[in-house]
Write a protein that holds these residues in place. Sequence first.
Motif, PDB file in Angstrom:
ATOM      1  N   LEU A  29       0.822  -1.081  -0.433  1.00  0.00           N
ATOM      2  CA  LEU A  29      -0.084   0.183  -0.002  1.00  0.00           C
ATOM      3  C   LEU A  29       0.874   1.040  -0.016  1.00  0.00           C
ATOM      4  O   LEU A  29       2.235   1.193   0.363  1.00  0.00           O
ATOM      5  CB  LEU A  29      -0.620  -0.388   1.452  1.00  0.00           C
ATOM      6  CG  LEU A  29      -2.327  -1.050   1.302  1.00  0.00           C
ATOM      7  CD1 LEU A  29      -2.631  -1.047   3.087  1.00  0.00           C
ATOM      8  CD2 LEU A  29      -3.214  -0.996   0.394  1.00  0.00           C
ATOM      9  N   PRO A  30       0.462   2.222   0.032  1.00  0.00           N
ATOM     10  CA  PRO A  30      -1.152   2.806  -0.687  1.00  0.00           C
ATOM     11  C   PRO A  30      -1.418   1.773  -2.487  1.00  0.00           C
ATOM     12  O   PRO A  30      -0.418   1.469  -2.768  1.00  0.00           O
ATOM     13  CB  PRO A  30      -1.004   4.321  -0.702  1.00  0.00           C
ATOM     14  CG  PRO A  30       0.301   4.485  -1.173  1.00  0.00           C
ATOM     15  CD  PRO A  30       1.673   3.423  -0.697  1.00  0.00           C
ATOM     16  N   ALA A  31      -2.778   1.530  -1.758  1.00  0.00           N
ATOM     17  CA  ALA A  31      -3.263   1.515  -3.466  1.00  0.00           C
ATOM     18  C   ALA A  31      -3.410   2.626  -4.137  1.00  0.00           C
ATOM     19  O   ALA A  31      -4.305   3.864  -3.762  1.00  0.00           O
ATOM     20  CB  ALA A  31      -4.722   0.551  -3.060  1.00  0.00           C
ATOM     21  N   GLU A  32      -3.868   2.426  -5.479  1.00  0.00           N
ATOM     22  CA  GLU A  32      -4.394   3.568  -5.927  1.00  0.00           C
ATOM     23  C   GLU A  32      -6.408   3.705  -5.654  1.00  0.00           C
ATOM     24  O   GLU A  32      -6.737   2.668  -5.264  1.00  0.00           O
ATOM     25  CB  GLU A  32      -4.483   2.361  -8.169  1.00  0.00           C
ATOM     26  CG  GLU A  32      -5.039   3.878  -8.699  1.00  0.00           C
ATOM     27  CD  GLU A  32      -5.477   2.999  -9.628  1.00  0.00           C
ATOM     28  OE1 GLU A  32      -5.447   3.826 -10.755  1.00  0.00           O
ATOM     29  OE2 GLU A  32      -4.628   2.633 -10.245  1.00  0.00           O
ATOM     30  N   LYS A  33      -5.918   5.876  -5.762  1.00  0.00           N
ATOM     31  CA  LYS A  33      -7.350   5.573  -5.115  1.00  0.00           C
ATOM     32  C   LYS A  33      -8.384   5.775  -6.241  1.00  0.00           C
ATOM     33  O   LYS A  33      -8.186   5.321  -7.370  1.00  0.00           O
ATOM     34  CB  LYS A  33      -7.058   7.177  -5.577  1.00  0.00           C
ATOM     35  CG  LYS A  33      -5.746   8.046  -4.496  1.00  0.00           C
ATOM     36  CD  LYS A  33      -6.376   7.761  -2.996  1.00  0.00           C
ATOM     37  CE  LYS A  33      -5.770   8.073  -2.430  1.00  0.00           C
ATOM     38  NZ  LYS A  33      -6.141   7.879  -0.376  1.00  0.00           N
ATOM     39  N   PRO A  34      -9.640   5.285  -5.446  1.00  0.00           N
ATOM     40  CA  PRO A  34     -10.553   4.931  -6.547  1.00  0.00           C
ATOM     41  C   PRO A  34     -11.082   6.513  -7.080  1.00  0.00           C
ATOM     42  O   PRO A  34     -11.214   6.775  -6.593  1.00  0.00           O
ATOM     43  CB  PRO A  34     -12.082   4.274  -5.315  1.00  0.00           C
ATOM     44  CG  PRO A  34     -11.457   4.770  -4.557  1.00  0.00           C
ATOM     45  CD  PRO A  34      -9.813   5.177  -3.929  1.00  0.00           C
ATOM     46  N   GLN A  35     -11.646   5.357  -8.662  1.00  0.00           N
ATOM     47  CA  GLN A  35     -12.235   7.738  -9.723  1.00  0.00           C
ATOM     48  C   GLN A  35     -12.913   7.752  -9.285  1.00  0.00           C
ATOM     49  O   GLN A  35     -14.234   8.613  -8.816  1.00  0.00           O
ATOM     50  CB  GLN A  35     -12.088   6.854 -11.026  1.00  0.00           C
ATOM     51  CG  GLN A  35     -10.353   7.100 -11.355  1.00  0.00           C
ATOM     52  CD  GLN A  35     -10.547   6.026 -12.567  1.00  0.00           C
ATOM     53  OE1 GLN A  35     -11.675   5.821 -13.178  1.00  0.00           O
ATOM     54  NE2 GLN A  35      -9.233   6.330 -13.820  1.00  0.00           N
ATOM     55  N   ALA A  36     -14.124   6.780  -8.858  1.00  0.00           N
ATOM     56  CA  ALA A  36     -15.169   7.187  -8.201  1.00  0.00           C
ATOM     57  C   ALA A  36     -15.708   5.897  -7.325  1.00  0.00           C
ATOM     58  O   ALA A  36     -15.740   4.743  -7.318  1.00  0.00           O
ATOM     59  CB  ALA A  36     -16.410   6.113  -9.430  1.00  0.00           C
ATOM     60  N   LYS A  37     -16.007   6.680  -5.927  1.00  0.00           N
ATOM     61  CA  LYS A  37     -15.362   6.504  -4.558  1.00  0.00           C
ATOM     62  C   LYS A  37     -17.138   5.857  -3.976  1.00  0.00           C
ATOM     63  O   LYS A  37     -17.639   6.819  -4.056  1.00  0.00           O
ATOM     64  CB  LYS A  37     -14.542   7.294  -3.655  1.00  0.00           C
ATOM     65  CG  LYS A  37     -14.303   6.525  -2.647  1.00  0.00           C
ATOM     66  CD  LYS A  37     -13.507   7.450  -1.788  1.00  0.00           C
ATOM     67  CE  LYS A  37     -13.601   7.263   0.353  1.00  0.00           C
ATOM     68  NZ  LYS A  37     -12.436   7.862   1.199  1.00  0.00           N
ATOM     69  N   LEU A  38     -16.890   4.686  -3.675  1.00  0.00           N
ATOM     70  CA  LEU A  38     -18.766   3.858  -2.793  1.00  0.00           C
ATOM     71  C   LEU A  38     -18.449   5.164  -1.496  1.00  0.00           C
ATOM     72  O   LEU A  38     -17.107   5.584  -0.744  1.00  0.00           O
ATOM     73  CB  LEU A  38     -17.654   3.331  -2.936  1.00  0.00           C
ATOM     74  CG  LEU A  38     -18.137   1.989  -4.165  1.00  0.00           C
ATOM     75  CD1 LEU A  38     -18.294   0.663  -3.801  1.00  0.00           C
ATOM     76  CD2 LEU A  38     -19.532   2.986  -5.549  1.00  0.00           C
ATOM     77  N   ASN A  39     -19.838   5.042  -0.724  1.00  0.00           N
ATOM     78  CA  ASN A  39     -20.509   5.749   0.048  1.00  0.00           C
ATOM     79  C   ASN A  39     -20.150   4.595   0.966  1.00  0.00           C
ATOM     80  O   ASN A  39     -20.990   3.654   0.565  1.00  0.00           O
ATOM     81  CB  ASN A  39     -21.521   6.855   0.230  1.00  0.00           C
ATOM     82  CG  ASN A  39     -21.191   7.382  -0.750  1.00  0.00           C
ATOM     83  OD1 ASN A  39     -20.287   8.085  -1.053  1.00  0.00           O
ATOM     84  ND2 ASN A  39     -22.541   8.117  -1.299  1.00  0.00           N
ATOM     85  N   LEU A  40     -19.605   4.646   2.388  1.00  0.00           N
ATOM     86  CA  LEU A  40     -19.558   3.661   3.149  1.00  0.00           C
ATOM     87  C   LEU A  40     -20.098   4.223   4.090  1.00  0.00           C
ATOM     88  O   LEU A  40     -20.597   4.836   5.429  1.00  0.00           O
ATOM     89  CB  LEU A  40     -18.238   3.258   3.399  1.00  0.00           C
ATOM     90  CG  LEU A  40     -17.289   3.049   2.302  1.00  0.00           C
ATOM     91  CD1 LEU A  40     -15.545   2.663   3.084  1.00  0.00           C
ATOM     92  CD2 LEU A  40     -17.644   1.734   1.676  1.00  0.00           C
ATOM     93  N   ARG A  41     -21.078   2.936   5.001  1.00  0.00           N
ATOM     94  CA  ARG A  41     -21.409   2.905   6.643  1.00  0.00           C
ATOM     95  C   ARG A  41     -21.206   1.553   6.968  1.00  0.00           C
ATOM     96  O   ARG A  41     -21.544   0.261   6.455  1.00  0.00           O
ATOM     97  CB  ARG A  41     -22.946   3.044   5.991  1.00  0.00           C
ATOM     98  CG  ARG A  41     -24.235   3.162   7.640  1.00  0.00           C
ATOM     99  CD  ARG A  41     -25.068   3.331   6.973  1.00  0.00           C
ATOM    100  NE  ARG A  41     -25.994   4.262   5.946  1.00  0.00           N
ATOM    101  CZ  ARG A  41     -26.476   4.465   4.822  1.00  0.00           C
ATOM    102  NH1 ARG A  41     -28.012   3.554   4.706  1.00  0.00           N
ATOM    103  NH2 ARG A  41     -27.042   5.139   4.306  1.00  0.00           N
ATOM    104  N   SER A  42     -20.870   1.381   8.055  1.00  0.00           N
ATOM    105  CA  SER A  42     -20.911   0.931   9.554  1.00  0.00           C
ATOM    106  C   SER A  42     -22.447  -0.291   9.641  1.00  0.00           C
ATOM    107  O   SER A  42     -23.154   0.612  10.184  1.00  0.00           O
ATOM    108  CB  SER A  42     -19.680   0.350  10.158  1.00  0.00           C
ATOM    109  OG  SER A  42     -18.953   1.307  10.073  1.00  0.00           O
TER     110      SER A  42
END
Length: 222
Positions: free
Chosen positions: A81-94
């Motif tokens: 890491l670090p990994a490639e940044k997501p171009q379309a990042k998803l919204n996260l929720r625990s």
Amino acid sequence: MVIEIIQREVPTRGIGYIILRDCPEERLGEALGKGMEKLKRAGAKQVWATSLPEGEPLHPGPVGVWRLSHVHDMVRMERKLPAEKPQAKLNLRSPRKGQEETLYLGLVNRAFAQVPNAATQRPGDLRLQNHRYNLAYQGDKLVGAFEWDLTDKIPELVTLAVEPELWRQGLGRTLLRTAMDCLNKASACCLKVSTANPGALALYQAEGFAQTDVVSNWFEVV
């Protein structure tokens, strides 16, 4: 010699598992017989077996009255890491207790319904210490879920699941990059994947994961 017999997946998948530890070659037939008897009584339609340490002494072919057929391997993979940044990042929720946990469990179980050695997830599986669980949304639509085990220095991606009706739309890659983007301080991450899950294996390889170990070889016992 230690024989571990796992019946947990018999009611849901019809599969029972036998794990042999430090079993000498001459006692293989005896050990498999004990496991087969118990699992068949429990209603198992299929029985899979592995031996630890990895690779010994199970092998394809006859073992006493039993015959072993290779099913798949579980392999460990790792990447820096670090990994490639997501171009379309998803919204996260625990997932919170109640409906969101039900959503998480349902999605993961649908996604892994046909994956060898996948365990049916139950509410108690979302209470593990040092594990982090996330639901992933694209806008308001639930598209995936993932789980990290943060116990060790190298975090392990335990689960990565995309809603099956959304497969083959590039969401697996986006979900994986979103998950890795959560690891702010880790220098690397790892995971385990079945060689009988070629789609997942190809995704991880394309995203820079390299195989480090064969964790276990699995054989069907008949």
